[in-house]
Write a protein that holds these residues in place. Sequence first.
Motif, PDB file in Angstrom:
ATOM      1  N   PHE A  90       0.897  -1.177  -0.145  1.00 37.10           N
ATOM      2  CA  PHE A  90       0.089   0.045  -0.041  1.00 37.10           C
ATOM      3  C   PHE A  90       0.755   1.174  -0.095  1.00 37.10           C
ATOM      4  O   PHE A  90       0.424   2.264  -0.791  1.00 37.10           O
ATOM      5  CB  PHE A  90      -0.845   0.040   1.272  1.00 37.10           C
ATOM      6  CG  PHE A  90      -2.236  -0.923   1.060  1.00 37.10           C
ATOM      7  CD1 PHE A  90      -2.904  -0.833   0.265  1.00 37.10           C
ATOM      8  CD2 PHE A  90      -2.112  -2.066   1.922  1.00 37.10           C
ATOM      9  CE1 PHE A  90      -4.177  -1.495   0.003  1.00 37.10           C
ATOM     10  CE2 PHE A  90      -3.391  -2.774   1.932  1.00 37.10           C
ATOM     11  CZ  PHE A  90      -4.090  -2.650   0.842  1.00 37.10           C
ATOM     12  N   LEU A  91       1.883   1.301   0.858  1.00 36.27           N
ATOM     13  CA  LEU A  91       2.874   2.447   0.860  1.00 36.27           C
ATOM     14  C   LEU A  91       3.628   2.647  -0.343  1.00 36.27           C
ATOM     15  O   LEU A  91       3.778   3.700  -1.011  1.00 36.27           O
ATOM     16  CB  LEU A  91       3.650   2.265   1.908  1.00 36.27           C
ATOM     17  CG  LEU A  91       3.138   2.558   3.256  1.00 36.27           C
ATOM     18  CD1 LEU A  91       4.318   2.367   4.253  1.00 36.27           C
ATOM     19  CD2 LEU A  91       2.702   3.910   3.549  1.00 36.27           C
TER      20      LEU A  91
ATOM     21  N   MET B   1     -14.993  -8.961  -2.400  1.00 36.68           N
ATOM     22  CA  MET B   1     -14.794  -8.473  -3.609  1.00 36.68           C
ATOM     23  C   MET B   1     -14.152  -6.855  -3.845  1.00 36.68           C
ATOM     24  O   MET B   1     -14.923  -6.006  -2.939  1.00 36.68           O
ATOM     25  CB  MET B   1     -15.857  -8.360  -4.635  1.00 36.68           C
ATOM     26  CG  MET B   1     -15.884  -8.563  -5.977  1.00 36.68           C
ATOM     27  SD  MET B   1     -17.369  -8.455  -6.807  1.00 36.68           S
ATOM     28  CE  MET B   1     -18.223  -9.957  -6.679  1.00 36.68           C
ATOM     29  N   LEU B   2     -13.200  -6.695  -4.438  1.00 36.38           N
ATOM     30  CA  LEU B   2     -12.655  -5.364  -4.624  1.00 36.38           C
ATOM     31  C   LEU B   2     -13.517  -4.425  -5.655  1.00 36.38           C
ATOM     32  O   LEU B   2     -14.203  -5.091  -6.339  1.00 36.38           O
ATOM     33  CB  LEU B   2     -11.197  -5.289  -4.965  1.00 36.38           C
ATOM     34  CG  LEU B   2     -10.251  -6.142  -4.217  1.00 36.38           C
ATOM     35  CD1 LEU B   2      -8.774  -5.904  -4.635  1.00 36.38           C
ATOM     36  CD2 LEU B   2     -10.432  -5.902  -2.598  1.00 36.38           C
ATOM     37  N   THR B   3     -13.454  -3.209  -5.374  1.00 33.98           N
ATOM     38  CA  THR B   3     -14.381  -2.113  -6.161  1.00 33.98           C
ATOM     39  C   THR B   3     -13.337  -1.469  -7.270  1.00 33.98           C
ATOM     40  O   THR B   3     -12.369  -0.953  -6.559  1.00 33.98           O
ATOM     41  CB  THR B   3     -15.129  -1.217  -5.333  1.00 33.98           C
ATOM     42  OG1 THR B   3     -15.905  -2.111  -4.537  1.00 33.98           O
ATOM     43  CG2 THR B   3     -15.923  -0.388  -6.104  1.00 33.98           C
ATOM     44  N   LEU B   4     -13.736  -1.297  -8.547  1.00 34.72           N
ATOM     45  CA  LEU B   4     -12.970  -0.489  -9.428  1.00 34.72           C
ATOM     46  C   LEU B   4     -13.951   0.659  -9.872  1.00 34.72           C
ATOM     47  O   LEU B   4     -14.979   0.645 -10.574  1.00 34.72           O
ATOM     48  CB  LEU B   4     -12.571  -1.322 -10.637  1.00 34.72           C
ATOM     49  CG  LEU B   4     -11.664  -0.541 -11.548  1.00 34.72           C
ATOM     50  CD1 LEU B   4     -10.432  -0.135 -11.102  1.00 34.72           C
ATOM     51  CD2 LEU B   4     -11.447  -1.369 -12.983  1.00 34.72           C
ATOM     52  N   PHE B   5     -13.427   1.776  -9.874  1.00 33.86           N
ATOM     53  CA  PHE B   5     -14.034   3.196 -10.575  1.00 33.86           C
ATOM     54  C   PHE B   5     -13.379   3.154 -11.923  1.00 33.86           C
ATOM     55  O   PHE B   5     -12.397   3.180 -11.848  1.00 33.86           O
ATOM     56  CB  PHE B   5     -13.875   4.350  -9.459  1.00 33.86           C
ATOM     57  CG  PHE B   5     -14.647   4.385  -8.195  1.00 33.86           C
ATOM     58  CD1 PHE B   5     -15.595   5.136  -8.123  1.00 33.86           C
ATOM     59  CD2 PHE B   5     -14.021   3.710  -6.996  1.00 33.86           C
ATOM     60  CE1 PHE B   5     -16.335   5.111  -6.867  1.00 33.86           C
ATOM     61  CE2 PHE B   5     -14.712   3.765  -5.774  1.00 33.86           C
ATOM     62  CZ  PHE B   5     -15.815   4.492  -5.847  1.00 33.86           C
ATOM     63  N   VAL B  52      -9.457   4.074 -10.507  1.00 34.00           N
ATOM     64  CA  VAL B  52      -9.261   3.959  -9.101  1.00 34.00           C
ATOM     65  C   VAL B  52      -9.631   2.482  -8.402  1.00 34.00           C
ATOM     66  O   VAL B  52     -10.993   2.301  -8.412  1.00 34.00           O
ATOM     67  CB  VAL B  52      -9.681   4.945  -8.140  1.00 34.00           C
ATOM     68  CG1 VAL B  52      -9.588   5.087  -6.584  1.00 34.00           C
ATOM     69  CG2 VAL B  52      -9.318   6.474  -8.629  1.00 34.00           C
ATOM     70  N   LEU B  53      -8.811   1.793  -7.902  1.00 32.00           N
ATOM     71  CA  LEU B  53      -9.211   0.589  -7.176  1.00 32.00           C
ATOM     72  C   LEU B  53      -9.463   0.804  -5.673  1.00 32.00           C
ATOM     73  O   LEU B  53      -8.364   1.300  -5.117  1.00 32.00           O
ATOM     74  CB  LEU B  53      -8.232  -0.422  -7.442  1.00 32.00           C
ATOM     75  CG  LEU B  53      -8.346  -1.886  -6.745  1.00 32.00           C
ATOM     76  CD1 LEU B  53      -9.386  -2.619  -7.463  1.00 32.00           C
ATOM     77  CD2 LEU B  53      -7.008  -2.634  -6.779  1.00 32.00           C
ATOM     78  N   LEU B  54     -10.474   0.290  -5.035  1.00 26.61           N
ATOM     79  CA  LEU B  54     -10.620   0.134  -3.771  1.00 26.61           C
ATOM     80  C   LEU B  54     -10.205  -1.301  -3.471  1.00 26.61           C
ATOM     81  O   LEU B  54     -11.000  -2.059  -3.506  1.00 26.61           O
ATOM     82  CB  LEU B  54     -12.165   0.488  -3.185  1.00 26.61           C
ATOM     83  CG  LEU B  54     -12.537   1.656  -3.333  1.00 26.61           C
ATOM     84  CD1 LEU B  54     -14.044   1.868  -2.644  1.00 26.61           C
ATOM     85  CD2 LEU B  54     -11.577   2.780  -2.568  1.00 26.61           C
ATOM     86  N   ALA B  55      -8.864  -1.245  -2.676  1.00 23.72           N
ATOM     87  CA  ALA B  55      -8.179  -2.424  -2.476  1.00 23.72           C
ATOM     88  C   ALA B  55      -8.727  -2.991  -1.048  1.00 23.72           C
ATOM     89  O   ALA B  55      -9.664  -2.217  -0.472  1.00 23.72           O
ATOM     90  CB  ALA B  55      -6.904  -2.393  -2.676  1.00 23.72           C
ATOM     91  N   GLU B  56      -8.115  -4.020  -0.419  1.00 25.48           N
ATOM     92  CA  GLU B  56      -8.387  -4.346   0.804  1.00 25.48           C
ATOM     93  C   GLU B  56      -8.391  -3.456   1.975  1.00 25.48           C
ATOM     94  O   GLU B  56      -7.644  -2.367   1.769  1.00 25.48           O
ATOM     95  CB  GLU B  56      -7.430  -5.461   1.337  1.00 25.48           C
ATOM     96  CG  GLU B  56      -7.268  -6.554   0.417  1.00 25.48           C
ATOM     97  CD  GLU B  56      -6.812  -6.745  -0.877  1.00 25.48           C
ATOM     98  OE1 GLU B  56      -6.254  -5.429  -1.168  1.00 25.48           O
ATOM     99  OE2 GLU B  56      -6.910  -7.698  -1.654  1.00 25.48           O
ATOM    100  N   GLY B  57      -9.499  -3.349   2.763  1.00 22.92           N
ATOM    101  CA  GLY B  57      -9.750  -2.143   3.685  1.00 22.92           C
ATOM    102  C   GLY B  57     -10.081  -0.902   3.074  1.00 22.92           C
ATOM    103  O   GLY B  57     -10.062   0.098   3.518  1.00 22.92           O
TER     104      GLY B  57
END
Lengths: 230, 230
Positions: A90-91, B1-5, B52-57
């Motif tokens: 992430f970093l 599941m991850l989210t992609l904008f 933009v990917l919303l990854a883990e967390g």
Amino acid sequence: MLTLFHHPLLASCRFVRLSFGEFGEELALIEEKPWMRRKEFLALNPAGSLPVLLAEGDTPIVGASVIAEYIDETRGALKRDKRLFAEDPFLRAEVRRLVEWYLGKTDSEVTRHLVRERAFKPMMSSMQGGGSPDSAAIRVARGNLKPHLKYTNWLAGTRHWLAGSKLSYADLAAAAALSVLDYLGEIEWRDYPEAREWYVRIKSRPSFRPLLSDRTAGLSPVSHYADLDF
Amino acid sequence: MLTLFHHPLLASCRFVRLSFGEFGEELALIEEKPWMRRKEFLALNPAGSLPVLLAEGDTPIVGASVIAEYIDETRGALKRDKRLFAEDPFLRAEVRRLVEWYLGKTDSEVTRHLVRERAFKPMMSSMQGGGSPDSAAIRVARGNLKPHLKYTNWLAGTRHWLAGSKLSYADLAAAAALSVLDYLGEIEWRDYPEAREWYVRIKSRPSFRPLLSDRTAGLSPVSHYADLDF
């Protein structure tokens, strides 16, 4: 010694010089005028863009972020505390986002236009796109510069280094871009005190010294350019 | 599941969908119109750019090549033969050079202009920069397209996949860019037989299927767009 094809007024090339400089590794520099589209240079990089590193075995490595990843894989990963990248994915993504910000977004909205209009065009023939500076393009780029300085000021005010607690490629990319704009006298540092404090710190590093003696034909830097306390 | 904008007509977003698709990982997709500059979206990515990917967390990871490195570090490195990257630093640099070529150079010289003029402007208000397509911009982009197709044809004719003997991110980046141009009917495939053979191969992969059913408001794809044998 590896060879870098570069131009002193391109942020992406300064970024690579700073990166090797942080690891104390000297480069043989060849100044390339990309608008000349030299045949021998196009054979190394058909895109015709800078920087190009001739790495071990004279293998061309093309582009600033590609070279940065290469340096990290072949050198940085062994440097522990001096590594210019984080360990955490992430970093690492945050470092890469900011490298892309300064060498991609800032460049395409601000830096490359001011460099082209103010520094390159007087050196280019009319066939190559030279001529008088386009004052509308300069005005637009100057307007675009402000949010980039504000954002840098915000980053420098909320983090010790731009991507977090450690010096990283993000700082070198930002410093590379801002040092070109500073050479051209485009930055009103007093309006951005946190960015200024960060820039003083990075400008004092030994890796920065060679950039401060850069001079380009027919265009002197602003008077405070090489001052460590400006 | 991850989210992609994402937006279905942006090459950089298609590239990320193909990359996850190759690993058989589904994404929740949120279509974002970047010209709307939604406040909630700018909070995730102050650059306002896609993907933009919303990854883990729900950590936002910004930009196509940054996401590709993240996928490789967190997934690809464990995939052995199915990894979309090479092991060797020089080959990795070649993959990255070509990703940058198709998502950077091709995009800024060709793809983004044709997409903006032909697909986005009719959806944008005049305040957002909408209006009639600029025929001069379309003409310039179409002229610029030819060398990119020639180069792809040359790569496809000299290598099994674009960066070497194995499928890599380079192929996904090229396929992402060319599939957008193909949707718009901008590619005369018969002039580029080696590129066409490579594109048939990549278009037949399961990862490509979701892209072939993409439709955008008010602009249908060219008739052969979803044919696997065109």
